[in-house]
Enzyme design. Structure first.
Site, short mmCIF file in Angstrom:
data_model
loop_
_atom_site.label_atom_id
_atom_site.label_comp_id
_atom_site.label_asym_id
_atom_site.label_seq_id
_atom_site.Cartn_x
_atom_site.Cartn_y
_atom_site.Cartn_z
N CYS A 2 27.71 25.66 81.10
CA CYS A 2 28.43 26.25 82.22
C CYS A 2 29.44 27.26 81.68
O CYS A 2 29.85 27.20 80.53
CB CYS A 2 29.16 25.18 82.99
SG CYS A 2 28.08 23.87 83.55
N ARG A 27 25.53 31.97 80.20
CA ARG A 27 25.78 30.59 79.77
C ARG A 27 25.12 29.57 80.67
O ARG A 27 24.88 28.44 80.28
CB ARG A 27 27.29 30.33 79.75
CG ARG A 27 28.03 31.10 78.70
CD ARG A 27 29.48 30.75 78.77
NE ARG A 27 29.72 29.38 78.38
CZ ARG A 27 30.03 28.99 77.16
NH1 ARG A 27 30.15 29.87 76.21
NH2 ARG A 27 30.23 27.72 76.88
N TRP A 71 25.17 25.23 85.09
CA TRP A 71 23.86 24.90 84.55
C TRP A 71 23.77 23.39 84.72
O TRP A 71 24.45 22.65 84.02
CB TRP A 71 23.80 25.31 83.08
CG TRP A 71 22.46 25.20 82.44
CD1 TRP A 71 21.45 26.12 82.51
CD2 TRP A 71 21.98 24.15 81.61
NE1 TRP A 71 20.37 25.70 81.77
CE2 TRP A 71 20.66 24.50 81.21
CE3 TRP A 71 22.52 22.94 81.16
CZ2 TRP A 71 19.89 23.69 80.39
CZ3 TRP A 71 21.74 22.13 80.34
CH2 TRP A 71 20.43 22.51 79.96
N ASN A 97 33.70 22.49 82.29
CA ASN A 97 32.51 22.61 81.46
C ASN A 97 32.54 21.42 80.51
O ASN A 97 33.57 21.14 79.89
CB ASN A 97 32.57 23.93 80.68
CG ASN A 97 31.39 24.10 79.75
OD1 ASN A 97 30.32 23.51 79.97
ND2 ASN A 97 31.56 24.90 78.71
N GLY A 98 31.42 20.70 80.41
CA GLY A 98 31.38 19.52 79.54
C GLY A 98 30.81 18.35 80.33
O GLY A 98 30.16 18.55 81.35
N GLU A 466 9.12 30.60 65.26
CA GLU A 466 10.04 31.45 66.01
C GLU A 466 9.27 32.38 66.97
O GLU A 466 9.68 32.58 68.12
CB GLU A 466 10.92 32.25 65.04
CG GLU A 466 11.88 33.24 65.67
CD GLU A 466 12.87 32.63 66.66
OE1 GLU A 466 12.97 31.41 66.76
OE2 GLU A 466 13.51 33.42 67.37
N LYS A 470 9.87 32.31 70.97
CA LYS A 470 10.26 33.49 71.75
C LYS A 470 9.27 33.70 72.89
O LYS A 470 9.66 33.95 74.03
CB LYS A 470 10.28 34.77 70.91
CG LYS A 470 11.45 35.07 70.04
CD LYS A 470 12.80 35.18 70.66
CE LYS A 470 13.47 33.85 70.85
NZ LYS A 470 14.42 33.41 69.88
N GLU A 473 9.56 30.85 75.67
CA GLU A 473 10.78 30.73 76.46
C GLU A 473 10.96 31.89 77.43
O GLU A 473 11.53 31.72 78.50
CB GLU A 473 12.02 30.55 75.58
CG GLU A 473 12.45 31.75 74.80
CD GLU A 473 13.71 31.49 73.98
OE1 GLU A 473 14.61 30.81 74.45
OE2 GLU A 473 13.77 32.00 72.84
N HIS A 489 -6.28 20.27 61.51
CA HIS A 489 -6.07 18.81 61.57
C HIS A 489 -5.77 18.37 63.00
O HIS A 489 -4.94 17.47 63.22
CB HIS A 489 -4.93 18.41 60.62
CG HIS A 489 -5.23 18.73 59.19
ND1 HIS A 489 -6.20 18.08 58.46
CD2 HIS A 489 -4.72 19.68 58.36
CE1 HIS A 489 -6.26 18.59 57.24
NE2 HIS A 489 -5.37 19.57 57.16
N LYS A 588 22.54 29.60 77.27
CA LYS A 588 22.79 30.23 75.98
C LYS A 588 23.42 29.25 74.99
O LYS A 588 23.14 29.30 73.81
CB LYS A 588 23.73 31.42 76.19
CG LYS A 588 23.98 32.25 74.97
CD LYS A 588 22.77 33.07 74.62
CE LYS A 588 22.90 33.79 73.31
NZ LYS A 588 21.59 34.18 72.79
C1 F6R Z 1 16.15 30.35 71.51
C2 F6R Z 1 17.57 30.02 71.44
C3 F6R Z 1 17.94 28.61 71.20
C4 F6R Z 1 19.17 28.51 70.29
C5 F6R Z 1 19.62 27.06 70.16
C6 F6R Z 1 20.75 26.90 69.17
O1 F6R Z 1 15.95 31.72 71.69
O2 F6R Z 1 18.42 30.84 71.62
O3 F6R Z 1 16.88 27.88 70.67
O4 F6R Z 1 18.84 29.05 69.05
O5 F6R Z 1 20.02 26.58 71.41
O6 F6R Z 1 21.85 27.65 69.54
P1 F6R Z 1 23.03 27.96 68.54
O7 F6R Z 1 22.51 28.91 67.53
O8 F6R Z 1 24.09 28.57 69.40
O9 F6R Z 1 23.44 26.67 67.93
#
Ligand code: F6R
Length: 593
Positions: A2, A27, A71, A97-98, A466, A470, A473, A489, A588
């Site tokens: 949030c 966020r 969120w 937030n929390g 990765e 990408k 998501e 496998h 985020k």
């Molecule tokens: C994917 C993405 C997430 C973050 C993960 C860790 O594109 O952004 O998988 O990498 O939530 O976030 P941080 O780096 O902020 O600990």
């Protein structure tokens, strides 16, 4: 997760709050709301984004107010569950937030005492508790509430009748933005960049009382002085700058990010001294992170093992927290863009409790990770607004390369080659971007499928992970990253004409094995898109489509391959009409376990 904001000053608060909330939308974004304090408290909140709420909101008077982007964690996204939350009288409003972990018990007690609840959230107990304790002094009431609640929080509270915001922080980030005749509060600095570059980072346990022209912070009952910092980020860094999406802008910023890291190498080298000392004393190293940052850790493992020669365990922080005794003679590194990821912070605490020295790599000044760790290296990505990590990942890779190149005792000739190679990376990344229209064509093709595999080996196995992350998501195409040798496998059962495989190659000791893997995949009818360096004469004969990237030393191939795969995911998602910067259900910064 949030995002929370607060404003008190000489301006109408409503437009300021909406502007700050729009900057924090990355966020969390399933619902949002504001509360304004005029002669009475007015609350306006709903499901949906900030722009929608701003369009439909009546003009609410008041020069003090609070706002929230939600969120959902406790209770579905709904108007009732959106923040701010109020007490029974409607005079007290709170954004949070929390997570309040003992909210059920508190709610039962308060209900028995006659309080009526309007939402399913954990947060709502806070305004009711403030109401219970309030005797004309909001700060005193909040202090009593903090004695009752357990969990993590960043809170902003206001009450009709007092010209102040009262804020508190434990485990969730909170900053105060200092204006001339006003002050702001927010979950992170990007929210306040339009108004000020002067900020105070609050510490855990801090309680702040903020008026239009004063800020007073206490911790444990004692007044404390918290240093004012200047934010290096510019407001333009948090704007789209003519690009259709933040993600595309951030992908294009990567040559700059690489260059900035190289320019800042001198200051990194100081951290390398700490790192080298850590490694000398250690028998092994552990690298912990989540999501994309975990993929950076997996690449870091390769870099450290190759350049430093000690054994590295790279693990998702979320798993590390539930297994393995930590050995004291372990050097530890945590990687987190936001510096607030709950699992990564918990892992850091576990490492410290076991007596390990921890080095944090993070993009956010004053973040919780930087406070917990013994050493911090800041990445030079600038603010990343797109939810999908792109340039922050690149910045993490660059820090890992630079740190390890500064700490290695590789032979002089090899080191000279690597140094020359790393200096060319901004240009090499730019060359991939110059090939954008070709990658867009392949993405157009990929966008028609529902499932895909990404395969790689060695240092490019994490890049397969990765690339798949990408794609899934932001485009919602189901994608799996696999170590190329593992595909036979089990996952082979899924290969058919409708399952494309993206194969990532480098001209290292994995190349021949990758060629065999491509042949095996082709024999199962799956279309293959191969990512390979310019000048390769072999792969084109095997794969259906070939994306070429500039030649670099194999150790640096994750840099160019990453840029290509980010563009592939971006254009596939765009073709499918997905909300690229704000993918569904994602946030985020993930501040819950
Ligand atoms: C994917 C993405 C997430 C973050 C993960 C860790 O594109 O952004 O998988 O990498 O939530 O976030 P941080 O780096 O902020 O600990």
């Amino acid at each position: 997760m949030c995002g929370i904001v607060g404003y008190i000053g000489d301006k109408l608060a409503q437009p300021v709050l909406f502007n700050c909330l729009a900057r924090l939308e990355y966020r969390g974004y399933d619902s949002c709301g504001i509360a304004l304090k005029g002669s009475r408290l007015r609350v306006y909140k709903d499901v949906g984004g900030v722009k929608e709420l701003e369009r439909t909101a009546p003009l609410l008077e008041g020069t003090a107010g609070i706002g929230h982007n939600r969120w959902a964690t406790h209770g579905e996204p709904s108007q009732a569950n959106a923040h701010p939350h109020c007490d029974c009288s409607g005079n007290i409003a709170v954004v949070h937030n929390g997570i309040i972990s003992n909210f059920q018990q508190l709610r039962q007690q308060l209900t028995a005492e006659g309080h009526r609840f309007a939402s399913q959230t954990d947060t709502e107990v806070i305004p009711h508790l403030i109401e219970k304790y309030y005797q004309g002094n909001l700060e005193a009431a909040v202090i009593m509430v903090l004695g009752d609640i357990k969990g993590s929080y960043a809170i902003i509270a206001l009450v009709v009748g007092e010209d102040k915001l009262v804020v508190a922080r434990k485990g969730s980030p909170l900053i105060i933005g200092l204006g001339d005749r006003d002050n702001l509060v927010a979950s992170d600095v990007t929210a306040v960049l339009d108004y000020t570059d002067r900020v105070i980072y609050l510490e855990d346990g801090d309680i702040g009382v903020i008026t239009a022209n004063s800020v007073r912070v206490t911790n444990g009952g004692t007044e404390v002085s918290r240093q004012e910092s200047r934010v290096r980020w510019m407001v333009e860094d948090a704007q789209k700058g003519g690009y259709e999406h933040f993600m595309l802008k951030e992908i294009h910023e990567q040559p700059r990010v690489i260059r900035d890291t190289l320019i800042g190498w001198g200051s990194l080298a100081e951290s390398a001294v700490d790192l080298a000392a850590m490694c000398r004393e250690a028998e092994s190293m552990v690298m912990l992170a989540c999501g994309t940052s975990y993929h950076a850790a997996l690449i870091g493992k390769h870099i450290v093992e190759e350049l430093i020669g000690i054994r590295v365990r790279a693990e998702p922080a979320s798993e590390f927290n539930y297994c393995h005794p930590v050995l004291a003679k372990t050097a530890a590194m945590v990687i987190t863009q936001s510096g607030e990821t709950a699992d990564t912070l918990k892992a850091t605490q576990k490492l410290k409790a076991a007596g390990c020295k921890v080095l944090a790599i993070t993009n956010v000044m004053g973040s919780s990770a930087s406070r917990l760790a013994d050493y911090t290296v800041y990445t030079r990505a600038g603010p990343e607004i797109g939810v999908a990590a792109t340039k922050s990942f690149m910045a993490q890779l660059m820090v890992l390369y630079c740190l390890m190149l500064s700490s290695t005792d590789a032979k002089a000739s090899r080191l000279a080659d690597l140094m020359a190679g790393v200096r060319q990376l901004p240009e090499k990344a730019q060359q991939v971007l110059n090939n954008e229209s070709r990658i867009e064509e392949y993405a157009h093709h990929l966008s028609g499928y529902d499932n895909a595999f990404f395969i790689g080996r060695g240092v490019n196995f994490p890049i397969a992970l990765e690339g798949a992350l990408k794609l899934k998501e932001i485009s919602y195409i189901h994608a799996e990253g696999y170590a190329a040798g593992e595909l036979k496998h089990g996952p082979f059962a899924l290969l058919r004409k409708e399952t494309p495989v993206i194969a990532i190659l480098a001209h290292d000791n994995t190349y021949e094995a990758m060629l065999s893997n491509i042949k095996e995949v082709k024999a199962r009818q799956s279309p293959v898109i191969a990512l390979v360096e310019e000048g390769d004469k072999t792969v084109g004969k095997l794969a259906d489509y070939v994306i070429t990237v500039p030649q670099v030393a194999p150790l640096f191939s994750p840099v160019v391959n990453t840029v290509a795969l980010q563009l592939l995911a971006y254009y596939a998602a765009r073709e499918r009409g997905c909300p690229i910067d704000t993918p569904r259900n994602l946030a985020k910064s993930v501040t819950v376990e």
